[in-house]
Design an enzyme around this catalytic site. Structure first.
Site, PDB file in Angstrom:
ATOM      1  N   HIS A  60      33.112  85.788  47.071  1.00  0.00           N
ATOM      2  CA  HIS A  60      32.305  85.448  45.988  1.00  0.00           C
ATOM      3  C   HIS A  60      33.117  86.155  44.622  1.00  0.00           C
ATOM      4  O   HIS A  60      32.585  87.375  44.607  1.00  0.00           O
ATOM      5  CB  HIS A  60      30.831  86.063  45.987  1.00  0.00           C
ATOM      6  CG  HIS A  60      29.701  85.650  45.165  1.00  0.00           C
ATOM      7  ND1 HIS A  60      28.551  85.526  45.315  1.00  0.00           N
ATOM      8  CD2 HIS A  60      30.100  85.475  43.715  1.00  0.00           C
ATOM      9  CE1 HIS A  60      27.843  85.232  44.103  1.00  0.00           C
ATOM     10  NE2 HIS A  60      28.591  85.103  43.268  1.00  0.00           N
ATOM     11  N   HIS A  62      34.127  85.676  40.350  1.00  0.00           N
ATOM     12  CA  HIS A  62      33.911  84.700  39.138  1.00  0.00           C
ATOM     13  C   HIS A  62      35.338  85.038  38.314  1.00  0.00           C
ATOM     14  O   HIS A  62      35.726  85.921  37.996  1.00  0.00           O
ATOM     15  CB  HIS A  62      32.895  84.925  38.236  1.00  0.00           C
ATOM     16  CG  HIS A  62      31.441  84.783  38.742  1.00  0.00           C
ATOM     17  ND1 HIS A  62      30.945  83.460  38.848  1.00  0.00           N
ATOM     18  CD2 HIS A  62      30.621  85.532  39.504  1.00  0.00           C
ATOM     19  CE1 HIS A  62      29.666  83.486  39.395  1.00  0.00           C
ATOM     20  NE2 HIS A  62      29.460  84.914  40.002  1.00  0.00           N
ATOM     21  N   ARG A  64      36.415  82.595  35.775  1.00  0.00           N
ATOM     22  CA  ARG A  64      36.416  82.289  34.531  1.00  0.00           C
ATOM     23  C   ARG A  64      37.423  81.158  33.881  1.00  0.00           C
ATOM     24  O   ARG A  64      37.483  81.357  32.764  1.00  0.00           O
ATOM     25  CB  ARG A  64      36.403  83.570  33.555  1.00  0.00           C
ATOM     26  CG  ARG A  64      35.448  84.645  33.930  1.00  0.00           C
ATOM     27  CD  ARG A  64      34.044  84.155  34.094  1.00  0.00           C
ATOM     28  NE  ARG A  64      33.023  85.550  34.115  1.00  0.00           N
ATOM     29  CZ  ARG A  64      32.034  85.432  34.677  1.00  0.00           C
ATOM     30  NH1 ARG A  64      31.384  84.146  35.019  1.00  0.00           N
ATOM     31  NH2 ARG A  64      31.191  86.431  34.489  1.00  0.00           N
ATOM     32  N   ASN A  94      30.906  78.411  37.862  1.00  0.00           N
ATOM     33  CA  ASN A  94      30.249  78.406  36.824  1.00  0.00           C
ATOM     34  C   ASN A  94      31.284  78.657  35.636  1.00  0.00           C
ATOM     35  O   ASN A  94      31.313  79.676  34.843  1.00  0.00           O
ATOM     36  CB  ASN A  94      28.907  79.109  36.843  1.00  0.00           C
ATOM     37  CG  ASN A  94      29.575  80.854  36.901  1.00  0.00           C
ATOM     38  OD1 ASN A  94      30.687  81.126  37.393  1.00  0.00           O
ATOM     39  ND2 ASN A  94      28.694  81.747  36.583  1.00  0.00           N
ATOM     40  N   ASP A 152      25.997  78.769  42.042  1.00  0.00           N
ATOM     41  CA  ASP A 152      25.778  80.302  41.589  1.00  0.00           C
ATOM     42  C   ASP A 152      25.783  80.579  40.123  1.00  0.00           C
ATOM     43  O   ASP A 152      26.604  80.038  39.030  1.00  0.00           O
ATOM     44  CB  ASP A 152      27.035  81.089  42.118  1.00  0.00           C
ATOM     45  CG  ASP A 152      26.450  82.741  41.895  1.00  0.00           C
ATOM     46  OD1 ASP A 152      25.510  82.987  42.110  1.00  0.00           O
ATOM     47  OD2 ASP A 152      27.642  83.280  41.456  1.00  0.00           O
ATOM     48  N   ASP A 305      30.983  89.567  43.939  1.00  0.00           N
ATOM     49  CA  ASP A 305      30.328  88.844  42.824  1.00  0.00           C
ATOM     50  C   ASP A 305      31.114  89.563  41.608  1.00  0.00           C
ATOM     51  O   ASP A 305      30.366  89.739  40.579  1.00  0.00           O
ATOM     52  CB  ASP A 305      28.876  89.171  42.852  1.00  0.00           C
ATOM     53  CG  ASP A 305      28.070  88.244  41.743  1.00  0.00           C
ATOM     54  OD1 ASP A 305      28.844  87.281  41.627  1.00  0.00           O
ATOM     55  OD2 ASP A 305      26.876  88.405  41.471  1.00  0.00           O
ATOM     56  N   HIS A 309      32.946  90.296  31.986  1.00  0.00           N
ATOM     57  CA  HIS A 309      32.645  89.798  30.797  1.00  0.00           C
ATOM     58  C   HIS A 309      33.394  90.678  29.652  1.00  0.00           C
ATOM     59  O   HIS A 309      33.875  91.614  29.913  1.00  0.00           O
ATOM     60  CB  HIS A 309      31.274  90.121  30.513  1.00  0.00           C
ATOM     61  CG  HIS A 309      30.307  89.124  31.547  1.00  0.00           C
ATOM     62  ND1 HIS A 309      30.300  87.849  31.198  1.00  0.00           N
ATOM     63  CD2 HIS A 309      29.519  89.627  32.536  1.00  0.00           C
ATOM     64  CE1 HIS A 309      29.286  87.703  31.964  1.00  0.00           C
ATOM     65  NE2 HIS A 309      28.903  88.323  33.064  1.00  0.00           N
TER      66      HIS A 309
HETATM   67  O1  DOR Z   1      25.092  88.793  37.323  1.00  0.00           O
HETATM   68  C1  DOR Z   1      25.513  87.789  37.580  1.00  0.00           C
HETATM   69  N1  DOR Z   1      26.570  87.197  36.924  1.00  0.00           N
HETATM   70  N2  DOR Z   1      24.993  86.962  38.546  1.00  0.00           N
HETATM   71  C2  DOR Z   1      25.444  85.738  38.705  1.00  0.00           C
HETATM   72  O2  DOR Z   1      24.559  85.135  39.609  1.00  0.00           O
HETATM   73  C3  DOR Z   1      26.518  84.981  37.640  1.00  0.00           C
HETATM   74  C4  DOR Z   1      27.377  86.468  37.335  1.00  0.00           C
HETATM   75  C5  DOR Z   1      28.294  85.844  36.073  1.00  0.00           C
HETATM   76  O3  DOR Z   1      28.849  84.573  36.249  1.00  0.00           O
HETATM   77  O4  DOR Z   1      28.317  86.456  35.240  1.00  0.00           O
HETATM   78 ZN    ZN Z   2      24.542  84.724  41.630  1.00  0.00          ZN
HETATM   79 ZN    ZN Z   3      28.000  85.323  41.415  1.00  0.00          ZN
END
Ligand code: DOR
Ligand code: ZN
Ligand code: ZN
Length: 426
Positions: A60, A62, A64, A94, A152, A305, A309
């Site tokens: 899991h 991200h 980007r 996402n 997600d 996860d 950012h």
């Molecule tokens: O805190 C989170 N950030 N939870 C998520 O489910 C998505 C993730 C994100 O994409 O930044």
């Molecule tokens: Zn999530």
């Molecule tokens: Zn996530």
């Protein structure tokens, strides 16, 4: 091409054993595991005092990419993975555009193939544009290389859509990875509902928002005889639900992340938005419940996860800041510090939750270290202490509440297909 790893403590997560041995890699595969190997090799690594285990599998993250590459891109994400000992990772849908077509899945695969070697497995969206209205084409996404489906970031509020999605994904042999938080109960809210939200005069995200959906999805999986996987489980009661449903034979699995067995909502008081994440950091009781779930096997996997950012997106007031924290470069160290060095869990049990178990959930032939398996290997010093400094991250994301923390356990070498793709400087 031969690589010889000498005198390491080899952890086999499948048999649950730790053996002092040498390991020979030949043509990208594990060729021999034996003590006192005296063979010629192109490269020799002295692993005395180090742990040698299968490359970590992070199910899991991200990345980007496409579209939000100011936060991270596939190449920087892969470099961050390598530094964290992660040799395979599954990336969420996402992005911008969303990974909801075969073309987007192909884009991720092709860009990853040109990178440092870390395996990247794209996850397709459940619904078009992650809007929760119309299902994507599961068959086409699978054919293009998606290993699972997930919206997600968003909960799937429509139970009927979720039921259809489970059936369609299961026909393709894919699990659905569910971000469980009832949208109406959490919309616009930044922190756990509890003492901290009250102190700050904020409306909170209640634990039951997660638990209701975990229960619903477990029941849907039970009724449809399909597989559901709960992402980032964060409450003690959600763990209890999964435990009971597993006992009934429901095909439910779940993951948690280092932040949920290390930090509580109190972190918000000192770290502010850096500790904002969805689902939110919970209470001491929940942390205990998560650790109990990890120990008894209710929680199958530890994922990160990893949610990079830009700093500007985090340096806002709590309600306006983005949610999420990076994790790829700190996950193993925090996990060892929190679960191994405290005596709460044995090494092979921890490693299994970071390798073989997530690989099995995604049906990947990864996460093992036996004769003939792919030579994706992580070598780490379980006892080396270091201080987490986000400035040193390979990730573009610097957003972590763990900055400045001293942790014990350092990745020394990350190897993919027999090739060293990362080596610690010292
Ligand atoms: O805190 C989170 N950030 N939870 C998520 O489910 C998505 C993730 C994100 O994409 O930044
Ligand atoms: Zn999530
Ligand atoms: Zn996530």
């Amino acid at each position: 091409m031969k690589l010889l790893i000498k005198s390491g403590r080899i952890v086999d997560p499948i048999s649950g054993t730790v053996t002092l041995s040498d390991l020979l890699v030949e043509n990208g595969k594990v060729a021999l595991i034996e003590r006192g190997l005296e063979t010629e090799a192109d490269q020799v690594i002295n692993a005395k005092g180090l742990v040698v285990c299968p490359g970590l599998v992070d199910m899991h993250v991200h990345l980007r990419d496409p579209g939000l590459t100011y936060k991270e891109d596939i190449h920087t994400g892969a470099l961050a993975a390598a530094r964290g000992g992660v040799t395979s990772m599954a990336c969420m849908a996402n992005t911008l555009p969303v990974l909801d077509t075969p073309e987007q899945i192909t884009y991720v695969k092709e860009k990853a193939a040109a990178g440092c070697g870390v395996h990247v497995y794209p996850i397709g969206a459940v619904s078009v544009g992650l809007k929760g209205k119309e299902l994507t084409d599961a068959e086409a996404l699978k054919k293009a290389g998606a290993v699972a489906l997930s919206d997600d970031g968003n909960n799937i509020d429509d139970a009927n859509l979720m039921r259809d999605a489970l059936l369609k994904a299961s026909r393709q042999g894919m699990p659905i990875l569910a971000h469980c938080e009832d949208t109406h109960m959490v919309a616009g809210r930044a922190v756990n509902e509890g003492s901290v939200s009250r102190q700050l005069w904020l409306e909170g995200r209640p634990a039951i928002a997660e638990e209701l959906v975990v229960m619903r999805d477990a029941m849907l999986a039970e009724e449809t005889h399909t597989a559901v996987h709960v992402c980032h489980i964060s409450t003690a009661r959600a763990v209890d639900i999964v435990r009971k449903m597993k006992k009934k034979g429901v095909q439910i699995t779940c993951e948690t992340c280092p932040q949920y067995f290390t930090l509580t909502e109190d972190e918000i008081l000192t770290k502010g938005p850096m500790a904002r994440v969805n689902p939110p950091l919970r209470t001491e009781k929940d942390v205990k419940g998560i650790i109990a779930g990890l120990k008894d096997g209710t929680i199958d996997a530890i994922a990160t996860d990893h949610a990079p950012h830009a700093l500007e997106e985090k340096q806002r007031s709590l309600p306006r800041a983005m949610s999420g924290m990076v994790g790829l470069e700190t996950s193993l160290a925090i996990t060892l510090t929190q679960l191994y060095h405290t005596g709460k869990m044995e090494l092979p049990d921890i490693i299994r939750r970071m390798t073989a178990n997530p690989a099995a959930i995604l049906h990947l032939q990864k996460g093992r270290l036996s004769l003939g398996s792919d030579a994706d290997i992580t070598i780490f010093d379980p006892d080396e202490e270091w201080v987490i400094d986000p400035e040193k991250f390979a990730s573009k994301g610097r957003n972590t509440p763990f900055a400045g923390r001293t942790v014990k356990g350092k990745v020394k070498y990350t190897i993919v297909g027999g090739k060293v793709i990362y080596q610690d400087e010292q």
